[in-house]
Design a protein around this motif. Structure first.
Motif, short mmCIF file in Angstrom:
data_model
loop_
_atom_site.label_atom_id
_atom_site.label_comp_id
_atom_site.label_asym_id
_atom_site.label_seq_id
_atom_site.Cartn_x
_atom_site.Cartn_y
_atom_site.Cartn_z
N HIS A 74 -6.88 -2.23 19.57
CA HIS A 74 -5.94 -2.24 18.44
C HIS A 74 -6.46 -1.30 17.35
N HIS A 86 -5.60 2.37 14.82
CA HIS A 86 -4.55 3.24 14.25
C HIS A 86 -5.16 4.56 13.79
N LYS A 136 3.97 -2.11 21.56
CA LYS A 136 3.67 -3.05 20.48
C LYS A 136 4.96 -3.58 19.88
N HIS A 147 -4.06 -10.32 16.54
CA HIS A 147 -4.55 -11.11 15.39
C HIS A 147 -4.66 -12.60 15.74
N ASP A 207 -7.94 -3.18 14.39
CA ASP A 207 -6.93 -2.74 13.42
C ASP A 207 -7.50 -1.63 12.52
ZN LIG Z 1 -2.38 -3.03 13.53
#
Ligand SMILES: [Zn+2]
Length: 362
Positions: A45, A47, A133, A236, A292
């Motif tokens: 996960h 970005h 996603k 999460h 994340d």
């Molecule tokens: Zn994310």
């Protein structure tokens, strides 16, 4: 006299030897940090929207690859996606990355919604995406023309899930948010305090029209249950990271469900380390490492110093999460004082890469 002395010496040495063997036995499961560094890792996960010169070396150092996850933000009537950025970055360093596309329910009332969405997904898959996603705009953002929020279990979406089952594509699902979003912001020590302070548009407490936490979680659970052949990774920690017994309940009920850890290490650190450790032991085949982490600006807009600071912070951020999972010392994670989990090499190997490859390939 002399024999008494040597007798004492032998007893002492024997004692030390027994202590050493005992210590070694207790250590047999734990992994040295050097070994851990070389353990293959996937951050499922991330970005990293923009290329960075330092990333290949950084990822090599940790023997890590990451999944570049696109998110679609709804801005009034338009949809803001970054897939092309991720695609460029992926093409440049494909040996370090996997690609994950996305879609939303915006326009679900249009007769060609399914056709267009499937075409877009097919195109993204043909360009290299291996995952899809879905984000919290299901349940919290996207509304139909009457103002109803589109939930993830909306039956009009079924052809999309069937398509992903047929293509054997896993879905990473960030549905809902931590329960904290539906409560007033009171406690600056809460791991999510800063997020809702800085992103008030997602602080559901301020928007009574947004469905309740329970409604969104119920819809999510029903979606997971009704699509038993769809491989779902709940991002999460399934939006219930503050109570891992609730996560465990879902993992027990839904064999097609796995969970990802991104940005919820603070919630884990608030719970008893022994309980969290037992959770990792029990569900070692269903937990995946994710962070994340990412970037939001092209490097051309950053100075050399900015980039150096960015890299140092990134290294520190990963290191903290690794320390929490690998070591068993006292540690502070997102303001929470706790003890590291000291997971075994076997469990670490699964959550860092083996589970990901099994889900992706089987
Ligand atoms: Zn994310």
């Amino acid at each position: 006299m002399r024999s008494k002395l040597s007798y004492n010496l032998i007893v002492r040495l024997g004692g030390i030897l027994i202590l050493f063997v005992f210590w070694k036995c207790n250590q047999s499961d734990s992994i040295s940090y050097k070994t851990f560094e070389q353990l293959p890792k996937i951050d499922i996960h991330s970005h990293y929207k923009y290329s960075r010169e330092y990333l290949p070396e950084f990822l090599n150092k940790w023997n890590m690859k990451t999944v570049l996850v696109d998110v679609a933000l709804e801005d009034e009537d338009s949809l803001v996606r970054n897939f092309d950025n991720y695609l460029d970055h992926y093409k440049e360093f494909s040996q370090y990355f996997f690609l994950c596309t996305t879609f939303t329910a915006a326009g679900i009332e249009n007769p060609d919604f399914i056709k267009k969405t499937l075409e877009q997904l097919q195109k993204d898959l043909s360009r290299g995406a291996t995952m899809v996603k879905v984000w919290k705009n299901f349940g919290m953002v996207t509304q139909d023309s009457l103002g109803n929020y589109i939930m993830i279990n909306d039956e009009r979406l079924n052809p999309i899930w069937d398509f992903l089952v047929e293509k054997n594509i896993p879905v990473i699902a960030h549905i809902g948010d931590p329960e904290q979003a539906w409560r007033p912001l009171k406690d600056p020590h809460n791991p999510h305090y800063n997020y809702y302070k800085n992103n008030p548009e997602y602080h559901a407490y301020n928007f009574p029209n947004i469905p309740s936490y329970q409604q969104i979680i119920q819809a999510r659970d029903q979606w997971v249950q009704k699509n038993p052949n769809l491989k779902i990774i709940a991002a999460h920690l399934a939006s219930m990271a503050n109570n891992i017994s609730e996560v465990a309940l879902r993992l027990d009920n839904y064999p097609n469900l796995s969970v990802e850890l991104g940005a919820r290490f603070g919630d884990l650190a608030m719970q008893d380390s022994k309980t969290v450790n037992a959770f990792f032991e029990r569900y070692q085949n269903r937990i995946l490492f994710g962070t994340d982490f990412g970037n939001s600006k092209p490097d051309t807009l950053l100075s050399k110093e900015d980039l150096e600071t960015e890299l140092n912070n990134l290294d520190k951020d990963y290191q903290l999460l690794f320390n929490y999972l690998v070591k068993s010392d006292s540690i502070v994670v997102r303001n929470q004082k706790t003890k590291g989990l000291g997971l075994s090499e076997n469990v670490l190997a699964k959550i860092f890469s083996e589970n990901f490859f099994r889900i992706l390939e089987n």
